[in-house]
Enzyme design. Structure first.
Site, PDB file in Angstrom:
ATOM      1  N   LYS A  18     -40.197  19.295  16.639  1.00 39.40           N
ATOM      2  CA  LYS A  18     -38.928  18.676  17.026  1.00 39.40           C
ATOM      3  C   LYS A  18     -38.742  18.803  18.533  1.00 39.40           C
ATOM      4  CE  LYS A  18     -34.577  19.978  17.519  1.00 39.40           C
ATOM      5  NZ  LYS A  18     -34.180  19.066  18.595  1.00 39.40           N
ATOM      6  N   GLU A  32     -40.178  31.684  23.438  1.00 41.36           N
ATOM      7  CA  GLU A  32     -40.243  31.633  24.908  1.00 41.36           C
ATOM      8  C   GLU A  32     -38.835  31.272  25.365  1.00 41.36           C
ATOM      9  OE1 GLU A  32     -42.914  32.348  26.614  1.00 41.36           O
ATOM     10  OE2 GLU A  32     -44.310  32.413  24.932  1.00 41.36           O
ATOM     11  N   CYS A  52     -37.584  27.867  33.189  1.00 45.23           N
ATOM     12  CA  CYS A  52     -37.440  29.244  32.680  1.00 45.23           C
ATOM     13  C   CYS A  52     -37.954  30.213  33.731  1.00 45.23           C
ATOM     14  CB  CYS A  52     -38.223  29.392  31.394  1.00 45.23           C
ATOM     15  SG  CYS A  52     -39.933  28.909  31.538  1.00 45.23           S
ATOM     16  N   GLU A  79     -28.578  33.055  33.517  1.00 45.51           N
ATOM     17  CA  GLU A  79     -29.489  31.984  33.900  1.00 45.51           C
ATOM     18  C   GLU A  79     -28.653  30.768  34.325  1.00 45.51           C
ATOM     19  OE1 GLU A  79     -31.736  30.265  30.661  1.00 45.51           O
ATOM     20  OE2 GLU A  79     -33.560  30.371  31.865  1.00 45.51           O
TER      21      GLU A  79
HETATM   22  P1  NAD Z   1     -31.773  24.951  23.783  1.00 41.35           P
HETATM   23  O1  NAD Z   1     -31.982  26.332  23.264  1.00 41.35           O
HETATM   24  O2  NAD Z   1     -30.418  24.421  23.871  1.00 41.35           O
HETATM   25  O3  NAD Z   1     -32.598  23.896  22.893  1.00 41.35           O
HETATM   26  C1  NAD Z   1     -33.982  24.024  22.671  1.00 41.35           C
HETATM   27  C2  NAD Z   1     -34.352  23.309  21.388  1.00 41.35           C
HETATM   28  O4  NAD Z   1     -33.742  23.982  20.295  1.00 41.35           O
HETATM   29  C3  NAD Z   1     -33.887  21.864  21.323  1.00 41.35           C
HETATM   30  O5  NAD Z   1     -34.893  21.099  20.696  1.00 41.35           O
HETATM   31  C4  NAD Z   1     -32.648  21.960  20.444  1.00 41.35           C
HETATM   32  O6  NAD Z   1     -32.344  20.768  19.758  1.00 41.35           O
HETATM   33  C5  NAD Z   1     -33.061  23.040  19.471  1.00 41.35           C
HETATM   34  N1  NAD Z   1     -31.971  23.735  18.783  1.00 41.35           N
HETATM   35  C6  NAD Z   1     -30.671  23.824  19.151  1.00 41.35           C
HETATM   36  N2  NAD Z   1     -29.979  24.547  18.235  1.00 41.35           N
HETATM   37  C7  NAD Z   1     -30.868  24.935  17.278  1.00 41.35           C
HETATM   38  C8  NAD Z   1     -30.787  25.701  16.096  1.00 41.35           C
HETATM   39  N3  NAD Z   1     -29.634  26.253  15.684  1.00 41.35           N
HETATM   40  N4  NAD Z   1     -31.902  25.899  15.361  1.00 41.35           N
HETATM   41  C9  NAD Z   1     -33.077  25.389  15.751  1.00 41.35           C
HETATM   42  N5  NAD Z   1     -33.224  24.637  16.867  1.00 41.35           N
HETATM   43  C10 NAD Z   1     -32.140  24.417  17.625  1.00 41.35           C
HETATM   44  O7  NAD Z   1     -32.530  24.941  25.194  1.00 41.35           O
HETATM   45  P2  NAD Z   1     -32.585  23.757  26.244  1.00 41.35           P
HETATM   46  O8  NAD Z   1     -31.234  23.639  26.857  1.00 41.35           O
HETATM   47  O9  NAD Z   1     -33.235  22.574  25.636  1.00 41.35           O
HETATM   48  O10 NAD Z   1     -33.620  24.353  27.313  1.00 41.35           O
HETATM   49  C11 NAD Z   1     -33.250  25.229  28.300  1.00 41.35           C
HETATM   50  C12 NAD Z   1     -33.565  26.656  27.925  1.00 41.35           C
HETATM   51  O11 NAD Z   1     -34.943  26.790  27.580  1.00 41.35           O
HETATM   52  C13 NAD Z   1     -33.358  27.620  29.063  1.00 41.35           C
HETATM   53  O12 NAD Z   1     -32.686  28.780  28.614  1.00 41.35           O
HETATM   54  C14 NAD Z   1     -34.756  27.970  29.510  1.00 41.35           C
HETATM   55  O13 NAD Z   1     -34.900  29.204  30.158  1.00 41.35           O
HETATM   56  C15 NAD Z   1     -35.512  27.927  28.250  1.00 41.35           C
HETATM   57  N6  NAD Z   1     -36.937  27.691  28.501  1.00 41.35           N
HETATM   58  C16 NAD Z   1     -37.815  28.732  28.365  1.00 41.35           C
HETATM   59  C17 NAD Z   1     -39.166  28.550  28.634  1.00 41.35           C
HETATM   60  C18 NAD Z   1     -40.154  29.675  28.465  1.00 41.35           C
HETATM   61  O14 NAD Z   1     -41.340  29.389  28.354  1.00 41.35           O
HETATM   62  N7  NAD Z   1     -39.732  30.922  28.438  1.00 41.35           N
HETATM   63  C19 NAD Z   1     -39.619  27.305  29.053  1.00 41.35           C
HETATM   64  C20 NAD Z   1     -38.702  26.264  29.195  1.00 41.35           C
HETATM   65  C21 NAD Z   1     -37.363  26.470  28.899  1.00 41.35           C
END
Ligand code: NAD
Length: 507
Positions: free
Chosen positions: A191, A266, A300, A400
């Site tokens: 997804k 991650e 991230c 963050e």
């Molecule tokens: P997010 O957590 O809002 O969403 C990530 C994904 O999770 C999306 O596909 C979203 O639809 C899905 N999601 C949302 N609620 C969910 C639930 N209850 N159950 C399952 N899936 C769900 O994150 P974002 O805003 O898309 O991305 C930004 C975040 O990602 C930042 O905190 C960033 O640090 C982190 N990030 C981490 C890394 C890493 O490798 N450590 C890399 C990139 C981004």
């Protein structure tokens, strides 16, 4: 701000909006209830894509297809050589379609075209690296358990993997997971983020073109609720690999706990770079600008927390502020642009909220600190921003921000620098700048982070594992460890040559 380097709209021809559907058991499908959603470009304000919006029916069908492909299909037992050949074909197709993928990535995410191309190129490299790993899966043997015993440790694919990805590097992050899962022999339900669904759909097209059997990879488009939530809780799923925010990561752990799935996370970071007085300040200043403005700080790995020795703080900040004004930001379709649009208006408000709160708490905004209009574009942009005089208790020092905003703290001695660096709930990455190797090594050993850079920032290689400690995650991606995440261990103990001595004496 007038002293910023703004790139106005280039007037490039935009493609037709992309129509995305789910990939379930080898078929491209709309949602059963006909629901769909649109993505408006954060830079150009046009409709980039219209995607089918998954509901319970689509997720359950996708999980069933992945389960059947794992339990009854050929993929898990296919020779590593054949899995590798397919992954290599996908890499070649990604290279072939780089421009097409990059353009959609730009319009959905707002990132600059040059960086999107780099991301797609890096992703192809990951598919090739995983292809090489597919031929290295092996376990262990124990020939010293006694004269009549042989022990074998088998490595097996873990099963059905749910792969949930964020919007900031949509194509790269799915490529940090999916080829490794496939190399191991897993099947998957993927997804992408609802903000950036389309490049994952293109990847699905390439997988089919490369000859992947139906059901091995299924893609469901839509929101965390219900799609991601069901992918994290359904008993037929063996593992969840998630990249995203720490808050959602914790929800996934809770959802996966009822059936004790393996979870690989991650998550976010508040990554410190510590600058000692003997550092090469020009090199550090450039890496700091890169670390915080690359991908508009929506990384991230953003080096958003600078901890600089008080004796060189003014000098360093002066250099960083000058570079900040020179970073070209604006139209992401212009080849020269280095900072593009912010993913959504709500996110821009959140970024600005951190800056305004820091100001109210006594910090000083040296440059930037406001949303900026880019001539000819209706999207949302935030100027490269440096906030000095930050103290460890401020939200901008601990949370963050995920935007082009640098927070600057100062230190007096090495112990204080390490204490400050470790003073966050996160532990993704950290950096140190010094000409003294002992200072660098001491920092590398004491800092709580999954990755440490010395005299550099954000270099990455397919060979080098990546992941976080503390609230930045669980498990590792990339390198050999990235493959191990998708493998289960099975112990086989074989009595050879002689029979067992009886347990029951039957006379
Ligand atoms: P997010 O957590 O809002 O969403 C990530 C994904 O999770 C999306 O596909 C979203 O639809 C899905 N999601 C949302 N609620 C969910 C639930 N209850 N159950 C399952 N899936 C769900 O994150 P974002 O805003 O898309 O991305 C930004 C975040 O990602 C930042 O905190 C960033 O640090 C982190 N990030 C981490 C890394 C890493 O490798 N450590 C890399 C990139 C981004």
């Amino acid at each position: 701000m007038t002293d910023m380097t703004v790139i106005a709209a280039s007037g490039a021809q935009l493609p037709e909006s992309f129509a995305g559907r789910h990939l379930i058991d080898g078929a491209w499908l709309d949602s059963a209830d006909g629901a769909s959603f649109e993505r408006i470009s954060p830079s150009h304000r046009v409709v980039v894509s219209r995607s089918a919006k998954g509901g319970e029916a689509e997720v359950l069908a996708a999980i069933a297809a992945a389960r059947a492909a794992f339990d009854q299909g050929d993929w898990p037992m296919l020779a590593g050589k054949d899995r590798a050949a397919l992954l290599n074909r996908v890499a070649d197709l990604i290279d072939r379609d780089r421009e097409r993928i990059a353009l959609i990535e730009v319009l959905e995410s707002g990132k600059p075209i040059a960086q999107a191309r780099g991301e797609i190129e890096g992703a192809a490299d990951l598919w090739r690296y995983a292809a090489a790993l597919a031929r290295t899966v092996h376990g262990d043997s124990h020939n010293s358990l006694g004269p009549d015993m042989l022990g074998v440790v088998l490595k097996e694919p873990i099963g059905v993997a749910s792969i949930i990805t964020p919007w900031n590097f949509p194509f790269l992050i799915v490529s940090q997971k999916l080829p490794f899962a496939l190399a191991a022999g897993c099947t998957a339900v993927v997804k992408p983020s609802e903000m950036t669904p389309s490049t994952t759909v293109i990847l699905g097209e390439l997988l089919i073109e490369a000859g992947l059997p139906a059901g091995v990879v299924n893609i469901v488009l839509g929101y965390g609720d219900p799609v991601g939530a069901i992918m994290s809780s359904d008993p037929r799923v063996d593992m969840v690999s998630f990249t995203g925010s720490t808050a959602v990561g914790k929800r996934i752990v809770a959802a996966a706990s009822a059936t004790l799935k393996k979870v690989s996370l991650e998550l976010g970071g508040k990554n410190p770079q510590v600058i000692f007085p003997d550092a090469d300040l020009d090199a550090a200043a450039d890496a700091i600008a890169f670390g915080v403005y690359f991908n508009a700080g929506e990384c991230c790995n953003s080096g958003s927390r600078i901890i600089v020795h008080q004796d060189v703080a003014e000098d360093l900040l002066d250099r960083v502020a000058k570079l900040s004004a020179k970073v070209p930001f604006g139209d992401p379709l212009n080849e020269a642009t280095q900072v593009g649009a912010i993913i959504s208006d709500a996110h821009l408000q959140k970024i600005d909220g951190y800056v305004q709160q820091a100001k109210a708490d006594g910090a000083r905004v040296l440059t930037g600190g406001e949303a900026l209009a880019v001539p000819g574009l209706g999207g949302q942009f935030y100027g490269p921003t440096v906030v000095a005089g930050v103290t460890p208790d401020m939200a901008i020092a601990r949370e963050e921000v995920f935007g082009p905003v640098l927070s600057v703290l100062t230190f007096r001695d090495e112990d204080e620098a390490i204490r400050l660096a470790n003073g966050a709930a996160y532990g993704l990455s950290a950096g140190v700048w010094s000409r003294d190797i002992h200072t660098c090594l001491n920092f590398a050993r004491k800092v709580q982070a999954g990755t440490v850079w010395t005299n550099t920032w954000m270099d990455g290689f397919a060979e080098m594992p990546f992941g976080g400690v503390k609230e930045s995650g669980l498990g590792r991606e990339l390198g050999r460890y990235g493959l191990e995440e998708y493998l289960e261990v099975k112990t086989v103990q074989m009595r050879v040559a002689r029979g067992r001595s009886p347990w029951v004496n039957d006379g």
